[in-house]
Design a protein around this motif. Structure first.
Motif, short mmCIF file in Angstrom:
data_model
loop_
_atom_site.label_atom_id
_atom_site.label_comp_id
_atom_site.label_asym_id
_atom_site.label_seq_id
_atom_site.Cartn_x
_atom_site.Cartn_y
_atom_site.Cartn_z
N ILE A 12 0.85 -1.19 0.00
CA ILE A 12 0.00 0.00 0.00
C ILE A 12 0.89 1.24 0.00
N ILE A 13 0.77 2.06 -1.04
CA ILE A 13 1.58 3.26 -1.17
C ILE A 13 0.69 4.48 -0.92
N ILE A 14 1.10 5.30 0.05
CA ILE A 14 0.36 6.52 0.39
C ILE A 14 1.31 7.71 0.27
N ARG A 35 -7.95 -7.24 7.34
CA ARG A 35 -7.70 -8.54 7.94
C ARG A 35 -7.55 -9.61 6.86
N ASP A 36 -6.92 -10.72 7.22
CA ASP A 36 -6.84 -11.93 6.37
C ASP A 36 -6.13 -11.68 5.05
N VAL A 37 -5.27 -10.68 5.03
CA VAL A 37 -4.43 -10.40 3.86
C VAL A 37 -3.15 -9.77 4.40
N THR A 38 -2.01 -10.22 3.85
CA THR A 38 -0.75 -9.65 4.32
C THR A 38 -0.43 -8.39 3.52
N PHE A 39 0.06 -7.37 4.22
CA PHE A 39 0.31 -6.11 3.53
C PHE A 39 1.45 -5.35 4.18
N GLU A 40 2.02 -4.45 3.40
CA GLU A 40 2.99 -3.49 3.90
C GLU A 40 2.50 -2.11 3.52
N VAL A 41 2.88 -1.12 4.31
CA VAL A 41 2.52 0.26 4.01
C VAL A 41 3.79 1.06 3.74
N ILE A 42 3.81 1.73 2.60
CA ILE A 42 4.93 2.59 2.24
C ILE A 42 4.40 4.02 2.18
N LEU A 43 4.93 4.86 3.02
CA LEU A 43 4.47 6.25 3.13
C LEU A 43 5.55 7.18 2.59
N ILE A 44 5.17 8.02 1.64
CA ILE A 44 6.09 9.02 1.08
C ILE A 44 5.58 10.40 1.45
N LYS A 66 11.09 10.34 3.20
CA LYS A 66 10.89 11.78 3.38
C LYS A 66 11.62 12.52 2.28
N ASN A 67 10.88 13.25 1.45
CA ASN A 67 11.50 14.04 0.38
C ASN A 67 11.83 15.45 0.87
N ASN A 68 12.89 16.02 0.30
CA ASN A 68 13.29 17.37 0.70
C ASN A 68 12.66 18.45 -0.17
N LYS A 69 11.76 18.02 -1.07
CA LYS A 69 10.94 18.96 -1.83
C LYS A 69 9.69 18.22 -2.32
N PHE A 73 2.68 14.00 -7.16
CA PHE A 73 2.03 12.72 -6.85
C PHE A 73 2.65 11.56 -7.62
N ALA A 74 2.88 11.74 -8.91
CA ALA A 74 3.39 10.65 -9.74
C ALA A 74 4.79 10.24 -9.31
N ALA A 75 5.69 11.19 -9.18
CA ALA A 75 7.08 10.89 -8.83
C ALA A 75 7.18 10.26 -7.45
N ALA A 76 6.38 10.74 -6.50
CA ALA A 76 6.41 10.19 -5.15
C ALA A 76 5.94 8.73 -5.15
N ASN A 77 4.88 8.45 -5.87
CA ASN A 77 4.40 7.06 -5.97
C ASN A 77 5.45 6.16 -6.60
N ASN A 78 6.17 6.68 -7.58
CA ASN A 78 7.21 5.89 -8.22
C ASN A 78 8.32 5.52 -7.25
N GLN A 79 8.59 6.38 -6.29
CA GLN A 79 9.56 6.04 -5.25
C GLN A 79 9.09 4.80 -4.48
N GLY A 80 7.81 4.75 -4.20
CA GLY A 80 7.25 3.59 -3.50
C GLY A 80 7.28 2.34 -4.35
N ILE A 81 6.97 2.49 -5.64
CA ILE A 81 6.95 1.35 -6.54
C ILE A 81 8.31 0.63 -6.56
N ARG A 82 9.36 1.40 -6.46
CA ARG A 82 10.71 0.83 -6.55
C ARG A 82 11.06 -0.09 -5.37
N ILE A 83 10.32 0.00 -4.27
CA ILE A 83 10.67 -0.82 -3.12
C ILE A 83 9.54 -1.76 -2.68
#
Length: 315
Positions: A12-14, A35-44, A66-69, A73-83
């Protein structure tokens, strides 16, 4: 403890930008109902001015960037996609609230299809009324119908309303063009093959572009109406209407430019700006009659869109 990659069902990317209270409600409901599903949360966090350290202490399992600028939305989500480690990625807005175990329901549906798919659920307003959850791809025709308010006059018309699937009685999953970015449940490998979101879209239209490229690659996109979440639509951007109007306009034109041929691009730009011209005196008149400052601001920002005409079409 981190789960092995194969044991994570959903990543889950937020993306957050100065939305601490919204984020707090989102995370609280997410962990309460899922519940009943395994998940991770990635917060940018896109360089928010307000601290969210207490939330990170409350949810130490969250992977945090944590970004310094403000990268958008698109670029931040892509950071999450990479991990991500999950089989599926859920792109989730921070202004959403869960009211049931929606992730498990959508996960089970995606698994039952046996093919790479994107899935969106039903979005509700805070008062539980139905919100626009899906939309058709932009076209010359539906730009015309939107510019001249035909989509509002004929809400249940497939011909005139690109949002019509939201207003008909849909009880079973159906194929659609675009699922809203507030809740986008996507096959992770497909997203990676598409190189994630196009970072030219700073804010708005990035999910439309991703869905368009996925469908062009023979992917299938479904609206799953058997579960709902609340989406406080525009809760962040309504604080800055100028930001909303400028970026919405720019994003639409970027999409037209990227995916339309030259002839259709010229036609759609004519329709789009005729709609802008119509709205300037209309919202001005409404503001005078109703003494509503918001309507006056809308008129002002449509004027700004006209002023920035050449800048926008060359973006």
């Amino acid at each position: 403890m981190d789960l092995p990659i194969n044991d994570i069902n959903v990543s889950i990317i937020i993306v957050n930008y100065n939305g601490k209270k919204l984020l707090q409600n989102c995370l609280s409901s997410l962990y309460k109902f899922t519940r009943d599903v395994t998940f991770e949360v990635i917060l940018i966090d896109n360089n928010s001015s307000e601290s969210i350290d207490d939330l990170l202490e409350e949810y130490p399992q969250i992977k945090f960037i944590k970004n310094n600028k403000n990268l958008g939305f698109a670029a931040a989500n892509n950071q999450g996609i990479r991990i991500v480690k999950g089989k599926y990625i859920l792109f989730l807005n921070n202004d959403t609230v869960f009211i049931e175990n929606s992730i498990k329901k959508v996960f089970d549906f995606a698994q039952s299809r046996g093919e790479p798919i994107f899935v969106g659920c039903r979005l509700l307003n805070n008062d539980s009324s139905i919100q626009e959850s899906v939309v058709e791809f932009p076209s010359v025709w539906n730009t015309f119908t939107e510019s001249f308010f035909l989509y509002k006059l004929f809400k249940k018309s497939e011909l005139f309303n690109k949002y019509y699937q939201n207003f008909i009685n849909v009880e079973k999953p159906i194929e659609v063009d675009v699922i809203k970015g507030a809740f986008m449940f996507c096959d992770a490998e497909s997203v990676k093959e598409l190189n994630g979101f196009d970072e030219r879209f700073f804010f708005y239209s990035e999910e439309t572009d991703l869905c368009y490229r996925f469908k062009k690659n023979n992917g299938k996109i479904y609206f799953y109406p058997k579960t709902s979440i609340k989406h406080l639509s525009g809760a962040t951007t309504e604080k800055n209407l100028k930001f909303k109007f400028i970026n919405q306009s720019k994003a639409k034109i970027q999409f037209y430019k990227k995916h339309f041929d030259k002839v259709n691009f010229v036609i759609v730009i004519i329709f789009y700006y005729l709609g802008v011209i119509v709205r300037i005196p209309l919202y001005l008149l409404i503001s005078i009659v109703t003494l509503n400052k918001l309507e006056l601001l809308k008129s002002k920002f449509y004027i700004l869109q006209l002023i920035n005409f050449y800048k926008n079409i060359n973006c």
